[in-house]
Design a protein around this motif. Structure first.
Motif, PDB file in Angstrom:
ATOM      1  N   LEU A 107     -33.843 -22.946   6.251  1.00  0.00           N
ATOM      2  CA  LEU A 107     -35.197 -22.816   6.773  1.00  0.00           C
ATOM      3  C   LEU A 107     -36.184 -23.540   5.874  1.00  0.00           C
ATOM      4  CD1 LEU A 107     -37.154 -21.352   8.781  1.00  0.00           C
ATOM      5  CD2 LEU A 107     -37.132 -19.434   7.170  1.00  0.00           C
ATOM      6  N   GLY A 108     -36.949 -24.436   6.444  1.00  0.00           N
ATOM      7  CA  GLY A 108     -38.053 -25.084   5.742  1.00  0.00           C
ATOM      8  C   GLY A 108     -39.335 -24.588   6.387  1.00  0.00           C
ATOM      9  N   VAL A 109     -40.126 -23.809   5.670  1.00  0.00           N
ATOM     10  CA  VAL A 109     -41.283 -23.182   6.303  1.00  0.00           C
ATOM     11  C   VAL A 109     -42.544 -23.383   5.472  1.00  0.00           C
ATOM     12  CG1 VAL A 109     -40.822 -20.928   5.266  1.00  0.00           C
ATOM     13  CG2 VAL A 109     -42.124 -21.049   7.380  1.00  0.00           C
ATOM     14  N   GLY A 110     -43.649 -23.672   6.163  1.00  0.00           N
ATOM     15  CA  GLY A 110     -44.949 -23.743   5.514  1.00  0.00           C
ATOM     16  C   GLY A 110     -45.253 -25.039   4.803  1.00  0.00           C
ATOM     17  N   SER A 168     -39.028 -26.103   9.909  1.00  0.00           N
ATOM     18  CA  SER A 168     -37.816 -26.709  10.445  1.00  0.00           C
ATOM     19  C   SER A 168     -36.652 -25.769  10.174  1.00  0.00           C
ATOM     20  CB  SER A 168     -37.551 -28.064   9.785  1.00  0.00           C
ATOM     21  OG  SER A 168     -38.598 -28.969  10.033  1.00  0.00           O
ATOM     22  N   VAL A 169     -35.617 -25.806  11.050  1.00  0.00           N
ATOM     23  CA  VAL A 169     -34.488 -24.891  10.913  1.00  0.00           C
ATOM     24  C   VAL A 169     -33.175 -25.650  11.108  1.00  0.00           C
ATOM     25  CG1 VAL A 169     -33.448 -22.737  11.733  1.00  0.00           C
ATOM     26  CG2 VAL A 169     -35.925 -23.036  11.864  1.00  0.00           C
ATOM     27  N   SER A 170     -32.187 -25.351  10.229  1.00  0.00           N
ATOM     28  CA  SER A 170     -30.870 -25.992  10.281  1.00  0.00           C
ATOM     29  C   SER A 170     -29.763 -24.959  10.429  1.00  0.00           C
ATOM     30  CB  SER A 170     -30.631 -26.796   8.993  1.00  0.00           C
ATOM     31  OG  SER A 170     -29.320 -27.321   8.967  1.00  0.00           O
ATOM     32  N   GLY A 213     -28.736 -23.553  -3.388  1.00  0.00           N
ATOM     33  CA  GLY A 213     -29.783 -24.105  -4.236  1.00  0.00           C
ATOM     34  C   GLY A 213     -30.949 -23.140  -4.340  1.00  0.00           C
ATOM     35  N   THR A 214     -32.038 -23.613  -4.882  1.00  0.00           N
ATOM     36  CA  THR A 214     -33.222 -22.788  -5.110  1.00  0.00           C
ATOM     37  C   THR A 214     -34.103 -22.779  -3.868  1.00  0.00           C
ATOM     38  OG1 THR A 214     -33.168 -23.381  -7.437  1.00  0.00           O
ATOM     39  CG2 THR A 214     -35.222 -22.442  -6.600  1.00  0.00           C
ATOM     40  N   PRO A 215     -34.370 -21.596  -3.293  1.00  0.00           N
ATOM     41  CA  PRO A 215     -35.253 -21.543  -2.125  1.00  0.00           C
ATOM     42  C   PRO A 215     -36.680 -21.968  -2.480  1.00  0.00           C
ATOM     43  CG  PRO A 215     -34.054 -19.487  -2.401  1.00  0.00           C
ATOM     44  CD  PRO A 215     -33.837 -20.305  -3.642  1.00  0.00           C
ATOM     45  N   SER A 216     -37.371 -22.510  -1.508  1.00  0.00           N
ATOM     46  CA  SER A 216     -38.752 -22.931  -1.712  1.00  0.00           C
ATOM     47  C   SER A 216     -39.532 -22.681  -0.434  1.00  0.00           C
ATOM     48  CB  SER A 216     -38.798 -24.414  -2.068  1.00  0.00           C
ATOM     49  OG  SER A 216     -40.113 -24.847  -2.222  1.00  0.00           O
ATOM     50  N   ILE A 217     -40.724 -22.158  -0.584  1.00  0.00           N
ATOM     51  CA  ILE A 217     -41.610 -21.923   0.552  1.00  0.00           C
ATOM     52  C   ILE A 217     -42.849 -22.773   0.328  1.00  0.00           C
ATOM     53  CG2 ILE A 217     -42.977 -20.199   1.781  1.00  0.00           C
ATOM     54  CD1 ILE A 217     -40.984 -18.113   0.598  1.00  0.00           C
ATOM     55  N   GLY A 218     -43.279 -23.518   1.335  1.00  0.00           N
ATOM     56  CA  GLY A 218     -44.465 -24.345   1.188  1.00  0.00           C
ATOM     57  C   GLY A 218     -44.182 -25.695   0.565  1.00  0.00           C
ATOM     58  N   TYR A 219     -42.919 -26.133   0.606  1.00  0.00           N
ATOM     59  CA  TYR A 219     -42.528 -27.411   0.004  1.00  0.00           C
ATOM     60  C   TYR A 219     -41.392 -28.010   0.811  1.00  0.00           C
ATOM     61  CZ  TYR A 219     -40.351 -30.615  -3.340  1.00  0.00           C
ATOM     62  OH  TYR A 219     -39.799 -31.724  -3.940  1.00  0.00           O
ATOM     63  N   PHE A 220     -41.410 -29.323   0.997  1.00  0.00           N
ATOM     64  CA  PHE A 220     -40.373 -30.039   1.720  1.00  0.00           C
ATOM     65  C   PHE A 220     -40.197 -31.392   1.054  1.00  0.00           C
ATOM     66  CE2 PHE A 220     -39.116 -32.942   5.191  1.00  0.00           C
ATOM     67  CZ  PHE A 220     -37.982 -32.305   5.642  1.00  0.00           C
ATOM     68  N   TYR A 221     -38.956 -31.772   0.769  1.00  0.00           N
ATOM     69  CA  TYR A 221     -38.661 -33.035   0.096  1.00  0.00           C
ATOM     70  C   TYR A 221     -37.687 -33.840   0.935  1.00  0.00           C
ATOM     71  CZ  TYR A 221     -37.129 -36.246  -3.558  1.00  0.00           C
ATOM     72  OH  TYR A 221     -36.828 -37.370  -4.286  1.00  0.00           O
ATOM     73  N   THR A 222     -38.020 -35.083   1.219  1.00  0.00           N
ATOM     74  CA  THR A 222     -37.186 -35.927   2.070  1.00  0.00           C
ATOM     75  C   THR A 222     -36.213 -36.792   1.289  1.00  0.00           C
ATOM     76  OG1 THR A 222     -38.721 -37.785   2.057  1.00  0.00           O
ATOM     77  CG2 THR A 222     -39.026 -36.102   3.775  1.00  0.00           C
TER      78      THR A 222
END
Length: 170
Positions: free
Chosen positions: A11-14, A24-26, A84-93
């Motif tokens: 889950l990529g959120v915020g 986004s959801v995988s 890995g380390t969860p992250s909220i409010g961050y997305f890296y391509t």
């Protein structure tokens, strides 16, 4: 909860592109196959804003301050357990980082769809702060149905927020 080069957590959120907030959801860890770049709403600067990302089966709902902003269909596949380390409010391509432009407070994941249509966020309005001798007096319009309020403070403008309201009188 974010994407690292070659790996998609569930889950990529915020995260933000500077204009809107997305999720986004995988299910497979290699792509955002359930739903990709789902818009929750536009960014409102210098104001507390409530965003909600809701999934009910294969239907997805985005809310901003209780108002339905977007709706889409994805799949019913299970969300991949992240590594890995969860992250909220961050997305890296892999080449670009996307951040949420502000503070995130009271993040919650539930196993039910809490909303599928507009709802009342019940935010206080008409907040007034009056500085005094080593104190600040706050007042606002009462929120219908509220049984209490959470008051937070920071030691500097834009600093970290704390829950420790010292000698609060409500």
């Amino acid at each position: 909860m974010t994407r690292y080069p070659g790996s998609y957590c569930g889950l990529g959120v915020g995260w933000s592109d500077g204009t809107n907030i997305y999720s986004s959801v995988s299910s497979n860890g290699t792509s955002w196959d359930i739903i990709n770049k789902f818009k929750l709403g536009s960014i409102t600067l210098n104001a507390w804003t409530h965003y909600a990302f809701v999934r009910q089966g294969s239907s997805f709902y985005g809310f901003k301050n209780g108002v339905l902003t977007s709706q889409a269909s994805g799949t019913t596949a299970s969300i991949k357990a992240g590594t890995g380390t969860p992250s909220i409010g961050y997305f890296y391509t892999g080449s670009t980082s996307f951040y949420f432009p502000g503070y995130i407070d009271e993040f919650r994941i539930s196993n039910i769809a809490r909303w599928t249509s507009d709802f009342n966020v019940n935010l206080p309005s008409n907040l007034i702060a009056v500085a005094g001798d080593a104190q600040v007096t706050l007042s606002w319009d009462a929120v219908s149905g509220a049984i209490g309020y959470n008051i937070k403070r920071a030691t500097t403008s834009g600093g970290s927020l704390y829950d420790d309201c010292y000698q609060c009188i409500c």
